[in-house]
Enzyme design. Structure first.
Site, PDB file in Angstrom:
ATOM      1  N   GLU A 202       6.001  -1.341 -25.735  1.00 30.62           N
ATOM      2  CA  GLU A 202       7.510  -1.273 -25.030  1.00 30.62           C
ATOM      3  C   GLU A 202       7.204  -0.982 -23.554  1.00 30.62           C
ATOM      4  O   GLU A 202       6.780  -0.015 -22.829  1.00 30.62           O
ATOM      5  CB  GLU A 202       8.394   0.109 -25.179  1.00 30.62           C
ATOM      6  CG  GLU A 202       9.412  -0.202 -26.632  1.00 30.62           C
ATOM      7  CD  GLU A 202      10.569   1.155 -26.194  1.00 30.62           C
ATOM      8  OE1 GLU A 202      10.528   2.029 -25.771  1.00 30.62           O
ATOM      9  OE2 GLU A 202      10.899   1.057 -27.655  1.00 30.62           O
ATOM     10  N   HIS A 210      16.561  11.386 -19.470  1.00 27.35           N
ATOM     11  CA  HIS A 210      16.842  11.436 -21.064  1.00 27.35           C
ATOM     12  C   HIS A 210      18.040  11.928 -21.808  1.00 27.35           C
ATOM     13  O   HIS A 210      18.421  13.227 -21.461  1.00 27.35           O
ATOM     14  CB  HIS A 210      15.778  12.083 -21.721  1.00 27.35           C
ATOM     15  CG  HIS A 210      15.703  11.905 -23.607  1.00 27.35           C
ATOM     16  ND1 HIS A 210      14.410  12.237 -23.798  1.00 27.35           N
ATOM     17  CD2 HIS A 210      17.029  11.527 -24.143  1.00 27.35           C
ATOM     18  CE1 HIS A 210      14.441  12.338 -25.280  1.00 27.35           C
ATOM     19  NE2 HIS A 210      15.985  12.013 -25.345  1.00 27.35           N
ATOM     20  N   LYS A 239      12.000  19.315 -25.807  1.00 30.42           N
ATOM     21  CA  LYS A 239      12.775  19.101 -24.754  1.00 30.42           C
ATOM     22  C   LYS A 239      12.809  21.234 -24.600  1.00 30.42           C
ATOM     23  O   LYS A 239      12.996  21.603 -25.099  1.00 30.42           O
ATOM     24  CB  LYS A 239      14.561  18.834 -25.490  1.00 30.42           C
ATOM     25  CG  LYS A 239      14.299  17.958 -25.496  1.00 30.42           C
ATOM     26  CD  LYS A 239      15.925  17.800 -26.187  1.00 30.42           C
ATOM     27  CE  LYS A 239      15.908  15.864 -26.841  1.00 30.42           C
ATOM     28  NZ  LYS A 239      16.332  15.203 -28.092  1.00 30.42           N
ATOM     29  N   GLU A 290      16.332   6.106 -29.713  1.00 28.80           N
ATOM     30  CA  GLU A 290      16.261   5.799 -31.021  1.00 28.80           C
ATOM     31  C   GLU A 290      17.610   6.223 -31.723  1.00 28.80           C
ATOM     32  O   GLU A 290      18.767   7.212 -30.967  1.00 28.80           O
ATOM     33  CB  GLU A 290      15.194   7.155 -31.606  1.00 28.80           C
ATOM     34  CG  GLU A 290      14.547   8.541 -30.974  1.00 28.80           C
ATOM     35  CD  GLU A 290      13.213   9.088 -30.638  1.00 28.80           C
ATOM     36  OE1 GLU A 290      14.019  10.210 -31.396  1.00 28.80           O
ATOM     37  OE2 GLU A 290      12.511   8.447 -30.671  1.00 28.80           O
ATOM     38  N   ASN A 292      19.093   9.731 -33.983  1.00 29.15           N
ATOM     39  CA  ASN A 292      18.337  10.915 -34.869  1.00 29.15           C
ATOM     40  C   ASN A 292      19.552  11.838 -35.931  1.00 29.15           C
ATOM     41  O   ASN A 292      20.865  11.433 -35.925  1.00 29.15           O
ATOM     42  CB  ASN A 292      18.543  12.366 -33.394  1.00 29.15           C
ATOM     43  CG  ASN A 292      17.087  11.990 -32.825  1.00 29.15           C
ATOM     44  OD1 ASN A 292      16.331  11.469 -33.507  1.00 29.15           O
ATOM     45  ND2 ASN A 292      17.425  12.750 -31.898  1.00 29.15           N
ATOM     46  N   ARG A 294      20.142  13.748 -37.768  1.00 33.06           N
ATOM     47  CA  ARG A 294      20.963  15.229 -38.282  1.00 33.06           C
ATOM     48  C   ARG A 294      20.989  15.984 -37.017  1.00 33.06           C
ATOM     49  O   ARG A 294      21.428  15.253 -36.168  1.00 33.06           O
ATOM     50  CB  ARG A 294      18.974  16.418 -38.253  1.00 33.06           C
ATOM     51  CG  ARG A 294      18.599  15.735 -36.523  1.00 33.06           C
ATOM     52  CD  ARG A 294      17.169  16.672 -36.088  1.00 33.06           C
ATOM     53  NE  ARG A 294      16.753  16.927 -35.111  1.00 33.06           N
ATOM     54  CZ  ARG A 294      16.016  16.014 -34.477  1.00 33.06           C
ATOM     55  NH1 ARG A 294      15.882  14.552 -35.184  1.00 33.06           N
ATOM     56  NH2 ARG A 294      15.651  15.220 -33.233  1.00 33.06           N
ATOM     57  N   ARG A 340      15.731  27.198 -24.098  1.00 37.20           N
ATOM     58  CA  ARG A 340      14.926  27.642 -25.352  1.00 37.20           C
ATOM     59  C   ARG A 340      13.629  28.357 -25.302  1.00 37.20           C
ATOM     60  O   ARG A 340      13.624  28.303 -23.932  1.00 37.20           O
ATOM     61  CB  ARG A 340      14.649  26.147 -25.614  1.00 37.20           C
ATOM     62  CG  ARG A 340      14.783  24.877 -26.119  1.00 37.20           C
ATOM     63  CD  ARG A 340      14.460  24.103 -26.973  1.00 37.20           C
ATOM     64  NE  ARG A 340      15.567  22.867 -27.247  1.00 37.20           N
ATOM     65  CZ  ARG A 340      15.488  21.444 -28.580  1.00 37.20           C
ATOM     66  NH1 ARG A 340      13.781  21.794 -28.363  1.00 37.20           N
ATOM     67  NH2 ARG A 340      15.976  20.498 -28.350  1.00 37.20           N
TER      68      ARG A 340
HETATM   69  C1  MV4 Z   1       9.967   6.152 -22.870  1.00 40.94           C
HETATM   70  C2  MV4 Z   1       9.852   6.251 -21.971  1.00 40.94           C
HETATM   71  C3  MV4 Z   1       9.768   5.271 -21.133  1.00 40.94           C
HETATM   72  N1  MV4 Z   1       9.788   4.449 -21.591  1.00 40.94           N
HETATM   73  N2  MV4 Z   1       9.885   4.887 -23.238  1.00 40.94           N
HETATM   74  C4  MV4 Z   1       9.752  10.973 -25.218  1.00 40.94           C
HETATM   75  C5  MV4 Z   1      10.148  11.402 -26.911  1.00 40.94           C
HETATM   76  C6  MV4 Z   1      10.863  10.035 -27.563  1.00 40.94           C
HETATM   77  N3  MV4 Z   1      12.071  10.217 -28.169  1.00 40.94           N
HETATM   78  C7  MV4 Z   1      10.779   8.945 -26.306  1.00 40.94           C
HETATM   79  N4  MV4 Z   1      10.400   9.493 -25.281  1.00 40.94           N
HETATM   80  C8  MV4 Z   1      10.142   8.472 -24.105  1.00 40.94           C
HETATM   81  N5  MV4 Z   1       9.925   7.145 -24.561  1.00 40.94           N
HETATM   82  C9  MV4 Z   1       9.859   4.099 -22.837  1.00 40.94           C
HETATM   83  N6  MV4 Z   1       9.801   2.898 -22.829  1.00 40.94           N
HETATM   84  C10 MV4 Z   1       9.817   8.095 -21.609  1.00 40.94           C
HETATM   85  C11 MV4 Z   1      10.033   9.076 -22.704  1.00 40.94           C
HETATM   86  C12 MV4 Z   1      10.843  10.254 -22.257  1.00 40.94           C
HETATM   87  C13 MV4 Z   1       9.952  10.949 -21.542  1.00 40.94           C
HETATM   88  C14 MV4 Z   1       8.416  10.447 -20.922  1.00 40.94           C
HETATM   89  C15 MV4 Z   1       7.110  11.236 -20.538  1.00 40.94           C
HETATM   90  C16 MV4 Z   1       7.736  12.816 -19.757  1.00 40.94           C
HETATM   91  C17 MV4 Z   1       8.485  13.040 -20.127  1.00 40.94           C
HETATM   92  C18 MV4 Z   1       9.424  12.415 -20.966  1.00 40.94           C
HETATM   93  C19 MV4 Z   1      10.964  12.960 -21.879  1.00 40.94           C
HETATM   94  C20 MV4 Z   1      11.648  12.526 -22.353  1.00 40.94           C
HETATM   95  C21 MV4 Z   1      11.732  10.780 -22.300  1.00 40.94           C
END
Ligand code: MV4
Length: 461
Positions: A202, A210, A239, A290, A292, A294, A340
């Site tokens: 991606e 987030h 988190k 995504e 989740n 749960r 947390r």
């Molecule tokens: C990403 C992203 C940036 N670009 N996907 C992290 C956990 C998973 N659920 C998906 N996550 C991410 N996906 C794209 N295409 C950024 C995150 C991300 C993240 C990245 C770097 C540092 C902290 C983060 C916290 C949450 C999500």
């Protein structure tokens, strides 16, 4: 539709206790399943009955499907609650329950499998017109194919595991030279963690927020949302602090994200409590990440702002009841924040710590909720996740919730292990958190670059 009389909890720690508490309030009997390391754990002491399932390692106990099914059968429980982690998103376990005639408090095995495969989930929502981060809807092939995909999306790109979620097996690639090595290491990490080395690519979105939408769906096609949770304070894609509502989200964005989450739930005929995760960029565009399937760790902030009991609703839905309210009955009441508390050293890269909690004095008072999984004089061990507790607060406004959290953190005393309490205090007092402008780069950019406290005698004049 038959009533639930006895619930077996296939989990441990604070979430097992959380589930037991709701069951008690509703006159449902509880059975704690436990490992050899957990004979004196709080969930075992609080449940009506308990059954040993195996050794301390999760593979021998909390992840051991045949042993768990056998224990549930023996206990006579009619329903299983999987909590989060462990077997909660394992379609094989949900299927095994179904085959044994045991109710599973969660969606069908097919929906768990669908959402567990991140490329299938991406394809499904894309086909319904939902935006995902630009990328490939199918598995990345060899180096050449991956390289074509990456250059057509444009660097930086992110390699993700198809069987992943939660950041495991993720690699940021900023330059074409790093792609080959990144593919290799992502594949091998995915193989090790999930037994599945499929990956996809991606566009890497920089500094997003987030934000996730909690939904509830009954078995009659009724779906509601319970607003959003902001989860941008993370380390290692995990988190640490969550809040509801999000300081970024206005009525328009909320409506749009919530409608999308409900659309996705309807699209896969979801049943139960679920969460749709999104990334939100500076222009307030949002992208599906995504779903989740749960109950999530951070569900208390949603319970605090809605006044609902999510575990009770999960059990009612599993029992075949209709949702007892519609969307227009729901509104946001005040503001909630969860911290947390992990046994980790924030001054040393959040390195997990273990040891005996010589002291564990928890905060209290108006608007304070404690969900703890370890009591004073018990130990944080290497066997399980180092989370000690979740401290949540609820107040009329965000400013008051922050003030209350600072007060509660100040009351909290733990000795024997290092904890994330100092990190949480730092965050509550930090400008970008206070003004609500923080994003997922918070830990790396703000916390790791903080001015370390300098003893007065060493301070430059
Ligand atoms: C990403 C992203 C940036 N670009 N996907 C992290 C956990 C998973 N659920 C998906 N996550 C991410 N996906 C794209 N295409 C950024 C995150 C991300 C993240 C990245 C770097 C540092 C902290 C983060 C916290 C949450 C999500």
């Amino acid at each position: 539709m038959t009533e639930i009389k006895k619930v077996a909890i296939v989990n441990r720690g604070e979430i097992a206790l959380r589930i037991i508490r709701t069951c008690k309030e509703r006159g449902i009997r509880t059975v704690a399943l436990f490992s050899e390391a957990d004979a004196a754990a709080p969930h075992v002491l609080h449940a009506d009955e308990s059954i040993l399932i195996g050794g301390a390692s999760p593979a021998e106990s909390y992840l051991n499907i045949p042993a768990v099914i056998e224990a549930v059968r023996q206990s006579g429980a009619d329903t299983v609650h999987p909590g989060y982690g462990f077997l909660s998103e394992n379609p094989g376990f949900a299927k095994a329950c179904e085959e044994e005639g045991i109710r599973f408090a969660g969606p069908s095995p097919e929906v768990i499998a669908l959402m567990g495969d991140k490329t299938r989930a991406r394809q499904l929502v894309t086909s319904a017109g939902v935006a995902c981060p630009p990328g490939s809807d199918k598995e990345a092939g060899g180096l050449e194919e991956a390289s074509d995909t990456a250059s057509s999306i444009g660097y930086p790109v992110l390699i993700k595991a198809a069987a992943g979620g939660g950041g495991k097996g993720m690699r940021i690639i900023r330059h074409p030279d790093e792609l080959e090595q990144g593919l290799k290491s992502a594949r091998s990490e995915a193989k090790g963690a999930f037994g599945d080395d499929r990956i996809f690519i991606e566009k890497y979105l920089e500094e997003p927020r987030h934000i996730e939408i909690q939904i509830l769906a009954d078995s009659y096609g009724n779906v509601v949302h319970l607003f959003e949770r902001e989860c941008s304070v993370q380390r290692r894609y995990q988190k640490v602090i969550e809040e509801a509502p999000s300081p970024l989200v206005d009525e328009e964005l909320r409506k749009s994200m919530a409608e999308t989450a409900i659309l996705i739930a309807k699209l896969c005929r979801y049943e139960g409590a679920g969460t749709v995760e999104f990334l939100v960029d500076k222009q307030k565009n949002f992208y599906f990440l995504e779903m989740n399937t749960r109950l999530q760790v951070e569900h208390p902030v949603t319970e605090l702002i809605t006044g609902l009991d999510l575990v009770a609703l999960q059990l009612d839905i599993a029992a075949g009841k209709k949702l007892p309210f519609s969307q227009t009955d729901l509104k946001i009441n005040g503001h909630a924040i969860e911290c947390r508390i992990y046994a980790e050293d924030p001054d040393n890269n959040f390195l997990p710590d273990t040891g005996l909690l010589n002291r564990h004095r928890v905060p209290g008072g108006p608007g304070v909720r404690m969900d703890a999984g370890i009591e004073e004089r018990q130990s944080v061990t290497i066997h399980y996740d180092p989370m000690i507790s979740k401290l949540s607060v609820h107040a009329a406004t965000r400013e008051q919730a922050i003030a209350k959290m600072i007060r509660a953190l100040d009351e909290y005393e733990i000795s024997g292990v290092r904890t994330t309490i100092p990190f949480c205090k730092f965050t509550m007092n930090e400008r970008s958190f206070a003004d609500g402008s923080y994003h997922t780069g918070f830990v790396k950019e703000i916390f790791e670059n903080r001015q370390k406290a300098i003893p007065p005698e060493l301070r430059p004049m």
